[in-house]
Design an enzyme around this catalytic site. Structure first.
Site, PDB file in Angstrom:
ATOM      1  CG  ASP A   1     -10.666   7.221  -3.354  1.00  0.00           C
ATOM      2  OD1 ASP A   1     -11.399   6.792  -2.436  1.00  0.00           O
ATOM      3  OD2 ASP A   1     -10.115   8.344  -3.319  1.00  0.00           O
ATOM      4  CG  HIS A   2     -14.327   9.481  -3.581  1.00  0.00           C
ATOM      5  ND1 HIS A   2     -15.450   9.769  -2.834  1.00  0.00           N
ATOM      6  CD2 HIS A   2     -13.266   9.728  -2.776  1.00  0.00           C
ATOM      7  CE1 HIS A   2     -15.090  10.177  -1.636  1.00  0.00           C
ATOM      8  NE2 HIS A   2     -13.769  10.151  -1.561  1.00  0.00           N
TER       9      HIS A   2
ATOM     10  CD  GLU B   1     -17.826   9.604   2.008  1.00  0.00           C
ATOM     11  OE1 GLU B   1     -17.029   9.199   1.130  1.00  0.00           O
ATOM     12  OE2 GLU B   1     -17.842  10.772   2.408  1.00  0.00           O
TER      13      GLU B   1
ATOM     14  CG  HIS C   1     -12.724   9.185   2.364  1.00  0.00           C
ATOM     15  ND1 HIS C   1     -12.651   9.121   1.003  1.00  0.00           N
ATOM     16  CD2 HIS C   1     -13.123   7.961   2.766  1.00  0.00           C
ATOM     17  CE1 HIS C   1     -12.996   7.918   0.587  1.00  0.00           C
ATOM     18  NE2 HIS C   1     -13.301   7.186   1.649  1.00  0.00           N
ATOM     19  N   GLY C   2      -9.917  12.192   3.714  1.00  0.00           N
ATOM     20  CA  GLY C   2      -9.407  13.524   4.059  1.00  0.00           C
ATOM     21  C   GLY C   2      -8.261  13.485   5.041  1.00  0.00           C
ATOM     22  N   GLY C   3      -7.312  12.568   4.804  1.00  0.00           N
ATOM     23  CA  GLY C   3      -6.193  12.423   5.747  1.00  0.00           C
ATOM     24  C   GLY C   3      -5.229  13.602   5.738  1.00  0.00           C
TER      25      GLY C   3
ATOM     26  CG  ASN D   1      -9.124   7.158   1.593  1.00  0.00           C
ATOM     27  OD1 ASN D   1      -8.848   6.109   2.150  1.00  0.00           O
ATOM     28  ND2 ASN D   1     -10.122   7.279   0.759  1.00  0.00           N
TER      29      ASN D   1
ATOM     30  CG  ASN E   1      -5.408  12.946  -3.843  1.00  0.00           C
ATOM     31  OD1 ASN E   1      -4.306  12.967  -4.372  1.00  0.00           O
ATOM     32  ND2 ASN E   1      -6.509  13.160  -4.521  1.00  0.00           N
ATOM     33  CB  THR E   2      -4.574  17.374  -0.771  1.00  0.00           C
ATOM     34  OG1 THR E   2      -5.934  17.060  -1.045  1.00  0.00           O
ATOM     35  CG2 THR E   2      -4.279  18.804  -1.180  1.00  0.00           C
TER      36      THR E   2
END
Ligand code: 13P
Length: 292
Positions: free
Chosen positions: A88-89, A140, A214-216, A236, A238-239
Protein backbone atom coordinates in the site's frame (compact mmCIF):
# COMPACT_ATOMS: atom_id res chain seq x y z
CA UNK A 1 1.09 -25.41 -1.72
CA UNK A 2 -1.73 -22.96 -0.99
CA UNK A 3 -1.69 -19.94 -3.28
CA UNK A 4 -2.43 -16.26 -2.95
CA UNK A 5 -5.24 -15.00 -5.20
CA UNK A 6 -4.66 -12.75 -8.20
CA UNK A 7 -5.50 -9.08 -7.57
CA UNK A 8 -7.38 -8.38 -10.80
CA UNK A 9 -9.40 -11.61 -10.51
CA UNK A 10 -10.61 -10.54 -7.08
CA UNK A 11 -11.46 -7.02 -8.18
CA UNK A 12 -13.22 -8.09 -11.40
CA UNK A 13 -15.35 -10.60 -9.46
CA UNK A 14 -16.26 -7.83 -7.02
CA UNK A 15 -17.29 -5.50 -9.88
CA UNK A 16 -19.51 -8.24 -11.31
CA UNK A 17 -20.88 -9.28 -7.92
CA UNK A 18 -21.74 -5.83 -6.51
CA UNK A 19 -19.39 -5.83 -3.53
CA UNK A 20 -15.95 -4.46 -2.69
CA UNK A 21 -12.89 -6.46 -1.72
CA UNK A 22 -11.75 -5.20 1.69
CA UNK A 23 -8.06 -4.27 1.93
CA UNK A 24 -6.90 -3.97 5.53
CA UNK A 25 -3.57 -2.47 6.47
CA UNK A 26 -1.26 -4.92 8.24
CA UNK A 27 1.98 -4.24 10.13
CA UNK A 28 2.25 -7.01 12.75
CA UNK A 29 1.52 -10.66 13.34
CA UNK A 30 -1.70 -9.66 15.15
CA UNK A 31 -3.07 -7.59 12.27
CA UNK A 32 -2.23 -10.31 9.72
CA UNK A 33 -3.83 -13.04 11.83
CA UNK A 34 -6.95 -10.96 12.45
CA UNK A 35 -7.57 -10.32 8.73
CA UNK A 36 -6.80 -13.92 7.87
CA UNK A 37 -9.19 -15.34 10.47
CA UNK A 38 -12.08 -13.11 9.40
CA UNK A 39 -11.45 -13.84 5.71
CA UNK A 40 -11.69 -17.51 6.52
CA UNK A 41 -14.70 -17.45 8.83
CA UNK A 42 -16.76 -15.09 6.64
CA UNK A 43 -15.52 -16.60 3.34
CA UNK A 44 -14.62 -13.10 2.22
CA UNK A 45 -11.95 -12.48 -0.43
CA UNK A 46 -9.60 -10.13 1.40
CA UNK A 47 -6.41 -8.20 0.80
CA UNK A 48 -3.65 -7.78 3.36
CA UNK A 49 -2.04 -4.41 2.66
CA UNK A 50 1.41 -3.71 4.06
CA UNK A 51 2.11 0.03 3.76
CA UNK A 52 5.57 1.21 2.79
CA UNK A 53 5.45 3.22 5.99
CA UNK A 54 5.25 -0.02 7.97
CA UNK A 55 8.50 -1.45 6.62
CA UNK A 56 10.05 -0.61 10.00
CA UNK A 57 7.52 -2.96 11.58
CA UNK A 58 7.75 -5.72 9.00
CA UNK A 59 9.52 -6.13 5.65
CA UNK A 60 7.64 -7.64 2.68
CA UNK A 61 9.55 -10.96 2.82
CA UNK A 62 8.49 -11.48 6.44
CA UNK A 63 4.86 -10.67 5.65
CA UNK A 64 4.94 -13.12 2.75
CA UNK A 65 6.44 -15.89 4.91
CA UNK A 66 3.84 -15.37 7.62
CA UNK A 67 0.97 -15.38 5.14
CA UNK A 68 2.37 -18.50 3.44
CA UNK A 69 2.47 -20.36 6.73
CA UNK A 70 -1.14 -19.37 7.51
CA UNK A 71 -2.26 -20.45 4.02
CA UNK A 72 -0.50 -23.79 4.40
CA UNK A 73 -2.02 -24.50 7.80
CA UNK A 74 -5.41 -23.57 6.40
CA UNK A 75 -5.00 -25.90 3.40
CA UNK A 76 -4.01 -28.80 5.68
CA UNK A 77 -7.20 -28.08 7.59
CA UNK A 78 -9.16 -28.21 4.30
CA UNK A 79 -10.11 -24.59 4.89
CA UNK A 80 -11.03 -22.31 2.04
CA UNK A 81 -9.98 -18.67 1.73
CA UNK A 82 -8.91 -16.12 -0.86
CA UNK A 83 -6.17 -13.76 0.15
CA UNK A 84 -4.14 -11.16 -1.74
CA UNK A 85 -0.94 -9.59 -0.44
CA UNK A 86 -0.58 -5.95 -1.47
CA UNK A 87 1.92 -3.14 -1.00
CA UNK A 88 0.00 0.00 0.00
CA UNK A 89 1.13 3.60 -0.73
CA UNK A 90 4.70 3.14 -1.89
CA UNK A 91 6.33 6.48 -2.66
CA UNK A 92 9.63 4.82 -3.55
CA UNK A 93 9.64 2.49 -6.61
CA UNK A 94 12.36 0.47 -4.83
CA UNK A 95 9.76 -0.52 -2.22
CA UNK A 96 7.63 -1.87 -5.09
CA UNK A 97 10.61 -3.91 -6.29
CA UNK A 98 11.11 -5.32 -2.80
CA UNK A 99 7.45 -6.38 -2.59
CA UNK A 100 7.54 -7.81 -6.14
CA UNK A 101 10.60 -9.88 -5.23
CA UNK A 102 8.93 -11.04 -2.02
CA UNK A 103 6.01 -12.44 -4.04
CA UNK A 104 3.26 -9.90 -3.34
CA UNK A 105 0.24 -10.15 -5.65
CA UNK A 106 0.02 -6.37 -6.18
CA UNK A 107 1.73 -3.08 -5.41
CA UNK A 108 0.49 0.50 -5.19
CA UNK A 109 2.82 3.20 -6.44
CA UNK A 110 1.85 6.58 -4.99
CA UNK A 111 3.04 9.45 -7.21
CA UNK A 112 0.28 11.85 -6.20
CA UNK A 113 2.79 14.53 -5.06
CA UNK A 114 4.30 14.73 -8.57
CA UNK A 115 3.30 16.50 -11.82
CA UNK A 116 1.18 14.46 -14.26
CA UNK A 117 3.95 13.55 -16.75
CA UNK A 118 6.26 12.49 -13.92
CA UNK A 119 3.45 10.40 -12.44
CA UNK A 120 3.10 8.61 -15.76
CA UNK A 121 6.84 8.03 -16.15
CA UNK A 122 7.32 6.47 -12.70
CA UNK A 123 4.09 4.46 -12.81
CA UNK A 124 5.04 3.02 -16.23
CA UNK A 125 8.38 1.86 -14.82
CA UNK A 126 6.69 0.12 -11.87
CA UNK A 127 4.10 -1.49 -14.17
CA UNK A 128 6.88 -2.85 -16.38
CA UNK A 129 8.83 -4.30 -13.43
CA UNK A 130 5.68 -5.74 -11.84
CA UNK A 131 3.94 -7.23 -14.89
CA UNK A 132 7.02 -9.13 -15.98
CA UNK A 133 6.79 -11.00 -12.65
CA UNK A 134 3.00 -11.45 -12.83
CA UNK A 135 2.38 -8.78 -10.16
CA UNK A 136 -0.36 -6.17 -10.68
CA UNK A 137 -0.35 -2.45 -10.01
CA UNK A 138 -2.62 0.14 -8.40
CA UNK A 139 -1.95 3.86 -8.79
CA UNK A 140 -3.81 6.97 -7.63
CA UNK A 141 -4.92 10.20 -9.25
CA UNK A 142 -5.76 13.04 -6.87
CA UNK A 143 -5.12 12.91 -3.15
CA UNK A 144 -7.12 12.45 0.07
CA UNK A 145 -7.42 14.88 2.98
CA UNK A 146 -6.08 13.77 6.35
CA UNK A 147 -8.83 13.20 8.94
CA UNK A 148 -8.53 12.57 12.67
CA UNK A 149 -5.87 9.99 13.68
CA UNK A 150 -4.71 9.56 10.07
CA UNK A 151 -1.58 7.44 9.82
CA UNK A 152 -0.60 8.09 6.20
CA UNK A 153 2.42 10.10 5.19
CA UNK A 154 0.77 11.75 2.24
CA UNK A 155 0.46 15.56 2.24
CA UNK A 156 -3.11 15.32 3.55
CA UNK A 157 -4.24 18.04 1.15
CA UNK A 158 -7.37 17.02 -0.71
CA UNK A 159 -7.24 17.06 -4.51
CA UNK A 160 -10.28 15.46 -6.06
CA UNK A 161 -9.60 13.19 -9.05
CA UNK A 162 -10.07 14.99 -12.37
CA UNK A 163 -12.22 12.72 -14.60
CA UNK A 164 -10.60 14.32 -17.66
CA UNK A 165 -7.19 12.85 -16.75
CA UNK A 166 -8.35 9.34 -15.96
CA UNK A 167 -8.48 7.75 -19.42
CA UNK A 168 -5.07 9.03 -20.49
CA UNK A 169 -3.48 7.96 -17.18
CA UNK A 170 -4.88 4.43 -17.33
CA UNK A 171 -4.11 3.97 -21.04
CA UNK A 172 -0.55 5.26 -20.91
CA UNK A 173 0.46 3.45 -17.71
CA UNK A 174 -1.35 0.10 -18.14
CA UNK A 175 -2.31 -0.04 -14.43
CA UNK A 176 -4.68 -2.72 -13.17
CA UNK A 177 -6.63 -0.59 -10.66
CA UNK A 178 -7.10 3.14 -10.14
CA UNK A 179 -7.45 4.76 -6.70
CA UNK A 180 -9.64 7.86 -6.76
CA UNK A 181 -10.18 10.83 -4.51
CA UNK A 182 -13.90 11.62 -4.28
CA UNK A 183 -14.28 12.91 -0.73
CA UNK A 184 -13.22 10.08 1.59
CA UNK A 185 -10.40 10.96 4.00
CA UNK A 186 -7.52 9.00 5.49
CA UNK A 187 -8.43 8.64 9.17
CA UNK A 188 -11.76 9.55 10.76
CA UNK A 189 -14.05 12.23 9.29
CA UNK A 190 -13.99 15.52 11.17
CA UNK A 191 -17.59 16.25 10.16
CA UNK A 192 -20.21 14.67 7.92
CA UNK A 193 -18.64 12.70 5.05
CA UNK A 194 -19.37 14.14 1.61
CA UNK A 195 -18.71 11.71 -1.21
CA UNK A 196 -18.86 13.22 -4.70
CA UNK A 197 -20.89 10.46 -6.38
CA UNK A 198 -21.32 12.52 -9.58
CA UNK A 199 -17.52 12.72 -9.91
CA UNK A 200 -17.27 8.98 -9.35
CA UNK A 201 -19.83 8.41 -12.11
CA UNK A 202 -17.85 10.69 -14.45
CA UNK A 203 -14.65 8.75 -13.68
CA UNK A 204 -16.42 5.43 -14.26
CA UNK A 205 -17.72 6.61 -17.63
CA UNK A 206 -14.11 7.14 -18.80
CA UNK A 207 -12.57 3.74 -17.86
CA UNK A 208 -13.62 0.18 -17.12
CA UNK A 209 -10.61 -0.43 -14.84
CA UNK A 210 -11.60 -1.46 -11.29
CA UNK A 211 -11.64 1.62 -9.01
CA UNK A 212 -10.30 1.75 -5.46
CA UNK A 213 -11.58 3.85 -2.57
CA UNK A 214 -9.04 4.76 0.08
CA UNK A 215 -10.07 6.10 3.47
CA UNK A 216 -12.69 3.48 4.30
CA UNK A 217 -12.70 4.14 8.08
CA UNK A 218 -15.94 5.70 9.27
CA UNK A 219 -17.57 5.81 5.82
CA UNK A 220 -21.30 5.10 6.29
CA UNK A 221 -22.81 2.01 4.74
CA UNK A 222 -25.18 3.86 2.39
CA UNK A 223 -22.27 5.79 0.84
CA UNK A 224 -20.25 2.60 0.56
CA UNK A 225 -23.09 0.90 -1.31
CA UNK A 226 -23.51 3.92 -3.60
CA UNK A 227 -19.76 3.88 -4.35
CA UNK A 228 -19.77 0.13 -5.05
CA UNK A 229 -22.63 0.52 -7.52
CA UNK A 230 -20.49 3.15 -9.33
CA UNK A 231 -17.45 0.94 -9.92
CA UNK A 232 -15.57 0.79 -6.61
CA UNK A 233 -14.17 -2.76 -6.35
CA UNK A 234 -11.75 -2.43 -3.41
CA UNK A 235 -11.94 -0.35 -0.24
CA UNK A 236 -8.99 0.29 2.09
CA UNK A 237 -9.36 0.37 5.86
CA UNK A 238 -6.69 1.16 8.42
CA UNK A 239 -7.43 3.68 11.19
CA UNK A 240 -10.56 2.21 12.72
CA UNK A 241 -9.09 -1.29 13.14
CA UNK A 242 -6.17 0.16 15.08
CA UNK A 243 -8.37 2.45 17.18
CA UNK A 244 -10.64 -0.47 18.11
CA UNK A 245 -7.67 -2.50 19.35
CA UNK A 246 -6.25 0.45 21.31
CA UNK A 247 -9.61 1.14 22.95
CA UNK A 248 -9.98 -2.51 24.00
CA UNK A 249 -6.41 -2.63 25.33
CA UNK A 250 -6.95 0.58 27.30
CA UNK A 251 -9.98 -1.02 29.00
CA UNK A 252 -8.09 -4.26 29.74
CA UNK A 253 -5.01 -2.50 31.06
CA UNK A 254 -7.27 -0.48 33.36
CA UNK A 255 -8.44 -3.64 35.13
CA UNK A 256 -5.36 -5.85 34.56
CA UNK A 257 -2.27 -3.68 35.03
CA UNK A 258 0.00 -6.76 35.23
CA UNK A 259 -1.33 -8.30 32.03
CA UNK A 260 1.08 -10.57 30.11
CA UNK A 261 2.12 -9.64 26.56
CA UNK A 262 0.75 -12.98 25.32
CA UNK A 263 -2.70 -11.83 26.43
CA UNK A 264 -2.16 -8.39 24.91
CA UNK A 265 -1.56 -10.16 21.61
CA UNK A 266 -4.73 -12.28 21.90
CA UNK A 267 -6.90 -9.34 22.94
CA UNK A 268 -5.51 -7.25 20.06
CA UNK A 269 -6.39 -9.93 17.51
CA UNK A 270 -9.89 -10.32 18.96
CA UNK A 271 -10.64 -6.59 18.92
CA UNK A 272 -9.30 -6.24 15.37
CA UNK A 273 -11.36 -9.21 14.20
CA UNK A 274 -14.61 -7.59 15.38
CA UNK A 275 -13.98 -4.35 13.48
CA UNK A 276 -12.68 -6.17 10.40
CA UNK A 277 -15.79 -8.38 10.35
CA UNK A 278 -17.98 -5.29 10.54
CA UNK A 279 -16.27 -3.75 7.47
CA UNK A 280 -16.48 -7.02 5.53
CA UNK A 281 -20.26 -6.93 6.04
CA UNK A 282 -20.50 -3.24 5.12
CA UNK A 283 -18.66 -4.00 1.88
CA UNK A 284 -21.09 -6.85 1.18
CA UNK A 285 -18.08 -9.19 0.84
CA UNK A 286 -19.10 -12.20 2.96
CA UNK A 287 -19.55 -15.60 1.29
CA UNK A 288 -18.00 -14.49 -1.98
CA UNK A 289 -15.41 -17.15 -2.72
CA UNK A 290 -15.23 -17.73 -6.49
CA UNK A 291 -13.44 -20.30 -8.59
CA UNK A 292 -11.00 -18.44 -10.83
P1 13P B 1 -8.41 4.79 6.69
O1 13P B 1 -7.28 4.83 7.67
O2 13P B 1 -9.20 6.05 6.64
O3 13P B 1 -9.27 3.59 6.87
O4 13P B 1 -7.75 4.67 5.23
C1 13P B 1 -6.93 3.57 4.94
C2 13P B 1 -6.31 3.69 3.60
O5 13P B 1 -6.84 4.28 2.70
C3 13P B 1 -5.02 2.99 3.40
O6 13P B 1 -4.52 3.14 2.12
Amino acid sequence: MAQLTRFSSMLRAALDGGYAVPAFNVYSMESIMAVFRVAKSLEAPSILALGERYFQNMRPATARALVDSLLQANALDNGCCQIGLHLDHAIDPLSCNEAIEAGFTSVMIDTTHLPFEEQIRITCQVVEDAHVKGVEVEAELGGLAAGHASHEFSTGVETLTDPEQVHEFVERTGIDALAVSVGTVHGLYRGEPHIDLKRLEAIRSKVSTPLVLHGGSGTPEDLIRAAISRGIAKINVNTEVSLAAIQRLREELGVRPDIHMADVSKITIQAMEETIGDYVSRFNASHRLHLF
